[in-house]
Design a protein around this motif. Sequence first.
Motif, PDB file in Angstrom:
ATOM      1  N   UNK A   1       0.721  -1.204   0.066  1.00 14.62           N
ATOM      2  CA  UNK A   1       0.090   0.058   0.072  1.00 14.62           C
ATOM      3  C   UNK A   1       0.704   1.296  -0.203  1.00 14.62           C
ATOM      4  N   UNK A   2       1.922   1.446   0.791  1.00 17.32           N
ATOM      5  CA  UNK A   2       2.684   2.536   0.823  1.00 17.32           C
ATOM      6  C   UNK A   2       3.357   2.573  -0.509  1.00 17.32           C
ATOM      7  N   UNK A   3       3.807   1.634  -1.119  1.00 14.65           N
ATOM      8  CA  UNK A   3       4.315   1.737  -2.372  1.00 14.65           C
ATOM      9  C   UNK A   3       3.679   2.281  -3.534  1.00 14.65           C
ATOM     10  N   UNK A   4       2.377   1.693  -3.241  1.00 13.50           N
ATOM     11  CA  UNK A   4       1.505   2.212  -4.522  1.00 13.50           C
ATOM     12  C   UNK A   4       1.080   3.642  -4.350  1.00 13.50           C
ATOM     13  N   UNK A   5       0.889   3.984  -2.868  1.00 10.33           N
ATOM     14  CA  UNK A   5       0.673   5.431  -2.623  1.00 10.33           C
ATOM     15  C   UNK A   5       1.794   6.287  -3.224  1.00 10.33           C
TER      16      UNK A   5
ATOM     17  N   UNK B   1       4.203  10.018  -7.412  1.00  4.60           N
ATOM     18  CA  UNK B   1       5.007  10.424  -8.491  1.00  4.60           C
ATOM     19  C   UNK B   1       4.708  10.446  -9.572  1.00  4.60           C
ATOM     20  N   UNK B   2       3.756   9.757 -10.273  1.00  3.66           N
ATOM     21  CA  UNK B   2       3.096   9.968 -11.317  1.00  3.66           C
ATOM     22  C   UNK B   2       2.351  10.985 -11.645  1.00  3.66           C
ATOM     23  N   UNK B   3       1.648  11.365 -10.420  1.00  8.08           N
ATOM     24  CA  UNK B   3       0.800  12.578 -10.547  1.00  8.08           C
ATOM     25  C   UNK B   3       1.636  13.861 -10.690  1.00  8.08           C
TER      26      UNK B   3
ATOM     27  N   UNK C   1       1.204  16.392 -13.842  1.00 13.40           N
ATOM     28  CA  UNK C   1       0.518  17.756 -13.608  1.00 13.40           C
ATOM     29  C   UNK C   1       1.424  18.744 -13.358  1.00 13.40           C
ATOM     30  N   UNK C   2       2.704  18.405 -13.060  1.00 14.19           N
ATOM     31  CA  UNK C   2       3.696  19.634 -13.128  1.00 14.19           C
ATOM     32  C   UNK C   2       4.266  20.098 -14.592  1.00 14.19           C
TER      33      UNK C   2
END
Length: 325
Positions: free
Chosen positions: A24-28, A33-35, A39-40
């Motif tokens: 779960x931590x890795x997925x978050x 990171x992808x977001x 968006x940047x």
Amino acid sequence: MSDPVPNRIHAVPVRRPGRWVSAGVVLVLAAMFVHGLVTNANYRWDVVWLYLRDTRVIQGVGWTLLLTFLSMLIAVILAVTLAIMRRSDNPVLRGVAWFYIWVFRGTPVYTQLVFWGLLSVLYPRLSVGVPFGPELFSFDTADVITAFYAAVLGLALNEAAYLAEIVRAGLGSVDPGQAEAAKALGMKDGLTLRRIVLPQAMRVIVPPTGNETISMLKTTSLVLAVPFTLDLTFATDAIANRIFLPIPLLLVAAIWYLAITSVLMVGQHYVEQYYGRGTAGGGGGRGGRGGPGGRGGRRARRLSRQAAIAGAGTTKDDPFLEVTP
């Protein structure tokens, strides 16, 4: 309904909540990171896509691959020679090899590249002739050792020092009885090395050599010290300085390096698989009981060889029949 098997043990799988928490931590973190990448706006993905296919960048990729290939080719040949010299009974050869490895492993590759770039300043003319006597012929250093050849020379000589230790370790991993058996059969030392020792040593030599090849690909980014100005890193830096957008061009270089490295890693996997045949864990990494490299596979091959020998009719059904009373 009663259980037909009395005192049956109902095994319960071991619960491992740590796995779920870590997943779960890795997925978050991956989602964050992808977001950030998407968006940047400062990444300027439109510029990345535009220059990813630019002609100058593609040419830089080609020059980078050429530098990597030629440097590793020269380094491998020189490394095998140095490794043989290190294992020689001749103390002079051992001393020369040790001194070479000491010098090139003890100085930074950037410093060495700067030195090779200044070779024409240190020696404006090179000549071949009799020491303290007449010259047979001479030439201008700058005309022969151009920036490209100086870059290849600097990278290859530095890499050979590291590969020599890898090859020496590989040669040392082969059982000395192999060479002794070949010598007992009348094989020369050179033939023994080529046909007996080196093929078995490749299992140890190939994995770190593949890593060194990938490292060489990235080390080519330092050839600006020569200076050689056609590689991938310089090409992207030149474009970034012209359009004042360093981050998108850094991403362009990173994507190309990742793509080439991925191809090299796939090739390394198959080369390791080829030279790992017949060893525990070789042949695709299946070393279990039922795999080709496991106990079941070895038993099946042994039985098939025995069946082939029996079917050939070259042995008696009972080899002890003539001597048994």
